[in-house]
Design a protein around this motif. Structure first.
Motif, mmCIF file in Angstrom:
data_model
loop_
_atom_site.group_PDB
_atom_site.id
_atom_site.type_symbol
_atom_site.label_atom_id
_atom_site.label_comp_id
_atom_site.label_asym_id
_atom_site.label_seq_id
_atom_site.Cartn_x
_atom_site.Cartn_y
_atom_site.Cartn_z
ATOM 1 N N LEU A 22 11.914 -7.910 29.216
ATOM 2 C CA LEU A 22 12.948 -8.338 30.155
ATOM 3 C C LEU A 22 14.210 -8.822 29.450
ATOM 4 N N ARG A 23 14.140 -9.020 28.145
ATOM 5 C CA ARG A 23 15.324 -9.463 27.414
ATOM 6 C C ARG A 23 16.350 -8.340 27.350
ATOM 7 N N PRO A 24 17.641 -8.647 27.496
ATOM 8 C CA PRO A 24 18.659 -7.590 27.452
ATOM 9 C C PRO A 24 18.788 -6.940 26.082
ATOM 10 N N MET A 25 18.425 -7.664 25.019
ATOM 11 C CA MET A 25 18.521 -7.125 23.664
ATOM 12 C C MET A 25 17.435 -7.768 22.806
ATOM 13 N N LEU A 81 18.672 -0.888 29.192
ATOM 14 C CA LEU A 81 19.599 -0.295 30.149
ATOM 15 C C LEU A 81 19.044 -0.283 31.565
ATOM 16 N N HIS A 82 17.731 -0.176 31.656
ATOM 17 C CA HIS A 82 17.051 -0.058 32.945
ATOM 18 C C HIS A 82 15.614 -0.498 32.716
ATOM 19 N N GLU A 83 14.878 -0.652 33.782
ATOM 20 C CA GLU A 83 13.479 -1.063 33.674
ATOM 21 C C GLU A 83 12.676 -0.149 32.762
ATOM 22 N N ASN A 84 13.022 1.146 32.749
ATOM 23 C CA ASN A 84 12.261 2.113 31.957
ATOM 24 C C ASN A 84 13.099 2.840 30.914
ATOM 25 N N VAL A 85 14.330 2.399 30.699
ATOM 26 C CA VAL A 85 15.230 3.089 29.772
ATOM 27 C C VAL A 85 15.874 2.071 28.838
ATOM 28 N N ALA A 86 15.919 2.416 27.552
ATOM 29 C CA ALA A 86 16.546 1.530 26.563
ATOM 30 C C ALA A 86 17.324 2.371 25.555
ATOM 31 N N LEU A 87 18.348 1.758 24.985
ATOM 32 C CA LEU A 87 19.140 2.370 23.921
ATOM 33 C C LEU A 87 18.732 1.739 22.602
ATOM 34 N N ARG A 88 18.353 2.569 21.622
ATOM 35 C CA ARG A 88 17.839 2.060 20.355
ATOM 36 C C ARG A 88 18.747 2.475 19.202
ATOM 37 N N PHE A 89 18.969 1.539 18.288
ATOM 38 C CA PHE A 89 19.715 1.798 17.063
ATOM 39 C C PHE A 89 18.834 1.342 15.907
ATOM 40 N N THR A 90 18.484 2.267 15.010
ATOM 41 C CA THR A 90 17.497 1.976 13.967
ATOM 42 C C THR A 90 18.005 2.399 12.583
ATOM 43 N N ARG A 223 22.877 30.350 1.133
ATOM 44 C CA ARG A 223 24.146 30.086 1.810
ATOM 45 C C ARG A 223 24.035 29.004 2.887
ATOM 46 N N ASN A 224 22.798 28.692 3.272
ATOM 47 C CA ASN A 224 22.617 27.732 4.359
ATOM 48 C C ASN A 224 21.322 26.952 4.134
ATOM 49 N N ALA A 225 21.339 25.664 4.457
ATOM 50 C CA ALA A 225 20.158 24.820 4.307
ATOM 51 C C ALA A 225 20.130 23.820 5.459
ATOM 52 N N GLN A 226 18.957 23.684 6.072
ATOM 53 C CA GLN A 226 18.794 22.732 7.176
ATOM 54 C C GLN A 226 17.580 21.845 6.893
ATOM 55 N N ASN A 227 17.811 20.540 6.913
ATOM 56 C CA ASN A 227 16.749 19.585 6.642
ATOM 57 C C ASN A 227 15.795 19.470 7.816
ATOM 58 N N LYS A 228 14.514 19.187 7.515
ATOM 59 C CA LYS A 228 13.494 18.929 8.527
ATOM 60 C C LYS A 228 12.665 17.737 8.076
ATOM 61 N N MET A 229 12.267 16.906 9.044
ATOM 62 C CA MET A 229 11.437 15.745 8.732
ATOM 63 C C MET A 229 10.440 15.501 9.856
ATOM 64 N N ILE A 230 9.266 15.044 9.468
ATOM 65 C CA ILE A 230 8.273 14.515 10.405
ATOM 66 C C ILE A 230 8.010 13.079 9.985
ATOM 67 N N MET A 231 8.201 12.136 10.910
ATOM 68 C CA MET A 231 8.100 10.721 10.559
ATOM 69 C C MET A 231 7.053 10.018 11.414
ATOM 70 N N LEU A 232 6.246 9.204 10.777
ATOM 71 C CA LEU A 232 5.343 8.287 11.469
ATOM 72 C C LEU A 232 5.825 6.879 11.152
ATOM 73 N N THR A 233 6.319 6.198 12.187
ATOM 74 C CA THR A 233 6.980 4.912 12.003
ATOM 75 C C THR A 233 6.254 3.833 12.787
ATOM 76 N N PHE A 234 6.189 2.638 12.203
ATOM 77 C CA PHE A 234 5.619 1.480 12.872
ATOM 78 C C PHE A 234 6.695 0.411 13.012
ATOM 79 N N TYR A 235 7.022 0.089 14.256
ATOM 80 C CA TYR A 235 8.008 -0.944 14.556
ATOM 81 C C TYR A 235 7.271 -2.250 14.884
ATOM 82 N N PHE A 236 7.876 -3.356 14.441
ATOM 83 C CA PHE A 236 7.326 -4.683 14.723
ATOM 84 C C PHE A 236 8.421 -5.513 15.406
ATOM 85 N N GLU A 237 8.123 -5.951 16.635
ATOM 86 C CA GLU A 237 9.096 -6.775 17.373
ATOM 87 C C GLU A 237 8.472 -8.138 17.684
#
Length: 237
Positions: A22-25, A81-90, A223-237
């Motif tokens: 319920l916290r805004p941030m 942003l909403h009950e079920n929507v949030a904006l994340r910056f990581t 002539r061209n290169a595109q990076n790819k990544m698969i990440m397994l991340t653990f967040y602690f709040e």
């Protein structure tokens, strides 16, 4: 009887951290592991002129022959942003490498194989992802979600005399799936994320900066290169 069992299966449990969403941030930290890969577009036959004006023809095929592991650390900021929507910056730092192989298809060695050269393309990235998180309603102490967004990537690694070098700045699109777990003292959020480069990450001017002419056919093989990544991340709040 089945109704009684069904009622017990849906029974509510003690809600840990009931007001945390319920916290805004709110903020947190993250640690994780990832796999790096890169997708190349080869140029095929190429012709180069050395310092003495001699013409040389080459046919070199370049590929990243495996996914390479690395690790990641960073911080999390999330705006509700909403009950079920949030904006994340990581903001995150990724430490890893890519293993490249170069096959000279115009020559054969004493074992009857095409000569092979390898390169460990070490990477240290600062990633600045912005994601939208779509979460399901919370049930007891878990809440699944999906996320999507884009990430600006800053490559801190210099590769002045490597065969292949990548640009300093690039962009990736990200799609993830995870779940919030509400524990008695904090919230744990594992997330599996897939990332793919949106632009050509290859430093195409690198070939002109190489002092060793023998490395230039390898640098010019793609002539061209595109990076790819698969990440397994653990967040602690």
């Amino acid at each position: 009887m089945l109704g009684i069992l069904g009622g017990h299966a849906q029974e509510r449990k003690i809600q840990h951290k009931p007001y945390i969403d319920l916290r805004p941030m709110h903020f947190g930290i993250l640690v994780g592991a990832h796999l790096q890969d890169i997708e190349f577009e080869n140029v095929g036959p190429q012709t180069l002129i050395d310092e003495e004006g001699n013409i040389h023809d080459y046919l070199i095929v370049t590929d990243a022959d495996k996914w390479n592991p690395g690790f990641s650390v960073g911080v999390l900021g999330e705006i509700r942003l909403h009950e079920n929507v949030a904006l994340r910056f990581t903001p995150t730092m990724h430490f890893g490498a890519k293993h490249l192989t170069f096959l000279d298809l115009q020559n054969i060695d004493e074992d009857g194989q095409h000569p092979k050269v390898t390169q460990d393309l070490k990477n240290t990235y600062v990633a600045l992802p912005i994601n939208i998180k779509f979460a399901a309603p919370r049930w007891n102490n878990y809440r699944p979600f999906i996320s999507a967004g884009v990430s600006g990537m800053i490559n801190l690694t210099s590769a002045s005399e490597d065969y292949v070098s990548l640009k300093r700045f690039s962009t990736m699109v990200e799609v993830g799936i995870g779940c919030d777990f509400y524990l008695p003292f904090f919230k744990l959020i594992p997330e599996l994320k897939f990332c793919y480069g949106l632009s050509n990450d290859l430093d195409t001017n690198h070939i002109n900066e190489l002092l060793d002419f023998n490395k230039r056919p390898y640098a010019g093989s793609v002539r061209n290169a595109q990076n790819k990544m698969i990440m397994l991340t653990f967040y602690f709040e």
